[in-house]
Design a protein around this motif. Sequence first.
Motif, PDB file in Angstrom:
ATOM      1  N   GLN A   1       9.732   1.037   1.341  1.00 10.89           N
ATOM      2  CA  GLN A   1       8.282   1.198   1.324  1.00 10.89           C
ATOM      3  C   GLN A   1       7.921   2.436   0.530  1.00 10.89           C
ATOM      4  O   GLN A   1       8.571   3.485   0.629  1.00 10.89           O
TER       5      GLN A   1
ATOM      6  N   ASN B   1       1.508   2.249   0.516  1.00 14.46           N
ATOM      7  CA  ASN B   1       1.182   0.995   1.199  1.00 14.46           C
ATOM      8  C   ASN B   1       1.846  -0.215   0.532  1.00 14.46           C
ATOM      9  O   ASN B   1       1.462  -1.350   0.768  1.00 14.46           O
ATOM     10  N   GLN B   2       2.842   0.062  -0.318  1.00 13.26           N
ATOM     11  CA  GLN B   2       3.560  -1.009  -1.007  1.00 13.26           C
ATOM     12  C   GLN B   2       4.936  -1.230  -0.363  1.00 13.26           C
ATOM     13  O   GLN B   2       5.707  -0.291  -0.163  1.00 13.26           O
TER      14      GLN B   2
ATOM     15  N   THR C   1       4.236  -3.717  11.142  1.00  9.40           N
ATOM     16  CA  THR C   1       3.912  -2.344  10.766  1.00  9.40           C
ATOM     17  C   THR C   1       3.301  -1.630  11.962  1.00  9.40           C
ATOM     18  O   THR C   1       3.060  -2.231  13.015  1.00  9.40           O
TER      19      THR C   1
ATOM     20  N   GLN D   1       6.776  -7.970  -3.793  1.00 10.61           N
ATOM     21  CA  GLN D   1       5.998  -6.764  -3.511  1.00 10.61           C
ATOM     22  C   GLN D   1       4.766  -7.147  -2.699  1.00 10.61           C
ATOM     23  O   GLN D   1       4.072  -8.112  -3.014  1.00 10.61           O
ATOM     24  N   PHE D   2       4.509  -6.403  -1.612  1.00 12.29           N
ATOM     25  CA  PHE D   2       3.375  -6.680  -0.743  1.00 12.29           C
ATOM     26  C   PHE D   2       2.587  -5.390  -0.514  1.00 12.29           C
ATOM     27  O   PHE D   2       3.165  -4.305  -0.449  1.00 12.29           O
ATOM     28  N   THR D   3       1.281  -5.537  -0.374  1.00 14.02           N
ATOM     29  CA  THR D   3       0.422  -4.419   0.006  1.00 14.02           C
ATOM     30  C   THR D   3       0.117  -4.556   1.491  1.00 14.02           C
ATOM     31  O   THR D   3      -0.457  -5.562   1.926  1.00 14.02           O
ATOM     32  N   LEU D   4       0.516  -3.550   2.263  1.00 13.72           N
ATOM     33  CA  LEU D   4       0.387  -3.633   3.713  1.00 13.72           C
ATOM     34  C   LEU D   4      -0.103  -2.302   4.282  1.00 13.72           C
ATOM     35  O   LEU D   4       0.248  -1.238   3.771  1.00 13.72           O
ATOM     36  N   PRO D   5      -0.889  -2.349   5.348  1.00 13.60           N
ATOM     37  CA  PRO D   5      -1.323  -1.099   5.983  1.00 13.60           C
ATOM     38  C   PRO D   5      -0.252  -0.565   6.930  1.00 13.60           C
ATOM     39  O   PRO D   5       0.500  -1.328   7.544  1.00 13.60           O
TER      40      PRO D   5
ATOM     41  N   THR E   1       0.871  -0.779 -10.720  1.00 12.88           N
ATOM     42  CA  THR E   1      -0.023  -1.455  -9.780  1.00 12.88           C
ATOM     43  C   THR E   1      -0.759  -2.582 -10.494  1.00 12.88           C
ATOM     44  O   THR E   1      -1.179  -2.435 -11.644  1.00 12.88           O
TER      45      THR E   1
ATOM     46  N   LYS F   1       4.605 -10.277  -6.755  1.00  9.52           N
ATOM     47  CA  LYS F   1       3.539  -9.432  -6.214  1.00  9.52           C
ATOM     48  C   LYS F   1       2.490 -10.319  -5.553  1.00  9.52           C
ATOM     49  O   LYS F   1       2.223 -11.437  -5.991  1.00  9.52           O
TER      50      LYS F   1
ATOM     51  N   LEU G   1      -1.498 -10.437  -3.862  1.00 13.04           N
ATOM     52  CA  LEU G   1      -2.806  -9.808  -3.785  1.00 13.04           C
ATOM     53  C   LEU G   1      -3.749 -10.719  -3.014  1.00 13.04           C
ATOM     54  O   LEU G   1      -3.541 -11.935  -2.933  1.00 13.04           O
TER      55      LEU G   1
END
Length: 662
Positions: A502, A505-506, A533, A552-556, A590, A655, A657
């Motif tokens: 990580q 946030n990626q 998470t 690739q993931f965007t996660l909080p 990004t 990726k 989105l």
Amino acid sequence: MIAPLPTHSYIHASKRLLLALFFWLIGAFTCLFAQRVEEHSCAAARITGTPILLADGITSEEHRELMRQYDMHWYKLDLGLERNALDISGSVTMYASVQANSLTEFAFELHPNFTIQRVLLDGVVCPVRRSGSEVVVVLPAIKARQDKFKVQVFYAGRAPSGAKAAIGNGLNTELAQPWNQQVTWSLSEPFAAHEWFPVKQILEDKADSVEVWVTTDVSNKVGSNGLLQRVTPMGNQKHRYEWKSNYPIAYYLISVAVGQYEEYSYQVPLPGAAQPMLVQNYLYPGALGTYKAEVDRTGEFLQLFSELFGLYPFYKEKYGHSMAPIGGGMEHQTMTTQSTFEFSLTAHELAHQWWGDEVTCADWSHIWLNEGFASYGEFLAIERLLPAQRLNWLNRSVQSALTQPQGSVFVKDSTNVNRIFSAALSYRKGAMVLHMLRHTLQSDALFFQALQAYRNEFRHKVATTRDFQKVVERVSDRSLQYFFDQWVYGEGFPVFNISWAQKGNQLFLRSQQTGSSQVTPFFTTEVEYKISTSVKDTVVVVQQNQPSQDYQFTLPGEVLSIEVDPDQWLLESVSAVQQDASVIPTDLETVLVYPNPTQDVVNLKGGQGVPAQVSIYDMAGRHIRTFVPAGSSFSIADMGAGAYILRLIYGSTYKQLRVLKL
């Protein structure tokens, strides 16, 4: 076909698992019908030593060619049987039509234990020659193509016994404990019908109808196929049970069960049927008190499967059970032979009425079309009626299938009875093939539409795996060659080694996949990951198209754990899930999507140029479309309002989105 006695609440065993295990323990035979947890091995063998491996296990190809010269229309069995003996005397009438240009000889099979007293062709006595189980009747006159004729075989003898294999012999007699009930019953699958009546053992030639008449002691009842026409007094403390079925039937599904039964019957309304249908059960005296709740479940199963697969195939006649100490169950058409009653066993045998009885595998190499489908019927019943046990069933099935890292669902040696009825491959992996296909189609409606279309196209016929594949491809409008090649004709299963890291946030995840068998070193498949998470849990679905693939993931929040295939949609093994900073790309860029929200055009900025592929999914993970973009902009104007996931592939990098459509 058959299923052994359950050792868990949902075990559906193999026809004679207990017998097989017995001989294994004494060292006389090694029969690895592994964990028959809800496994119902439909078949049986009469392998007593090293078998002669012929086309159907017993019959020469030359004799099979003779049998292919005619089409069987009707059997009538008129036999004397008792609950405590293997002695048979009587006659079998076969009504057929010529398929060859001409017919001079009529061939069938009958075990050499039986003496043929005489054979009549349309009432004329005919000479007979025999070689083992192969019988040839010399016709008094040549029959022309399409001519119809009737052959009546009078015979007597004692059925063979003592087969050291999975399910015993074609006819069996045994004392059922703890009920202290002696029962005689048939079990003809796959090659044993000839052990109790004259027969043509070729799957593709279903008889159009069958009558089974059994004369027996007045203390006995006789269960069989179709509807009971009458019970005729015969004198000398005998009576004759006369059964008849007007539906097409494969040779191995013709059955008898003779015992001092008590009848328990009731009516079940079915969706699409004008009248309620008869459920007729012949049970040991006193057994109803133990099994009534489970026997009554048959009604629920009939209604559920009629909803999912289409109306019960033989609704104009009946469904039911005859008890026998069979060590599980055998899906005899319209009246399963069953030793006990529990959820998975009863569901499995009933599901066979669609998958195996109405639509039958074209040869034993495709047995998963019977057993895998019936096993998945167990799961569908659990999913609907006992949902808390869903993952338990799936986990057991996966663990069973993982015991065979080599070998295909397709049976390469269809003369090997133990391989035909492999619990791990034909039952559990076969069921998981359907489960994975359901996930691949991303639509339950489409999946069951495909099953019903397959059933409708091959109703009362035989089918191969490729036949089933073609139907699913037509219904889904997509090629599934890769799916069936790897899961049915290929061997083993994928083994995943997962690395992740990580950055902000990626989340970067690398999946490295190998096959458990060198025959199929890689499986193209969709994989779900549950990413937990510090903020929430997220399930993502990705497509793996090459042995090593990056995502690739965007996660909080902070990633706490990653679980592969949390809902068990995939047959796989996971060797490791580990953190590894090296999976973070050094040329990290990004990717942005704008405007977001949008009413029409989606623009991409950043990344490694134009993505090689774009896939769009809704928030439930259902696939909307996949395409190769012409540039960094594309339209989603035709899609409904809501949130969607864009999955972009750049070389080996993946990726994901989110975009909001107004």
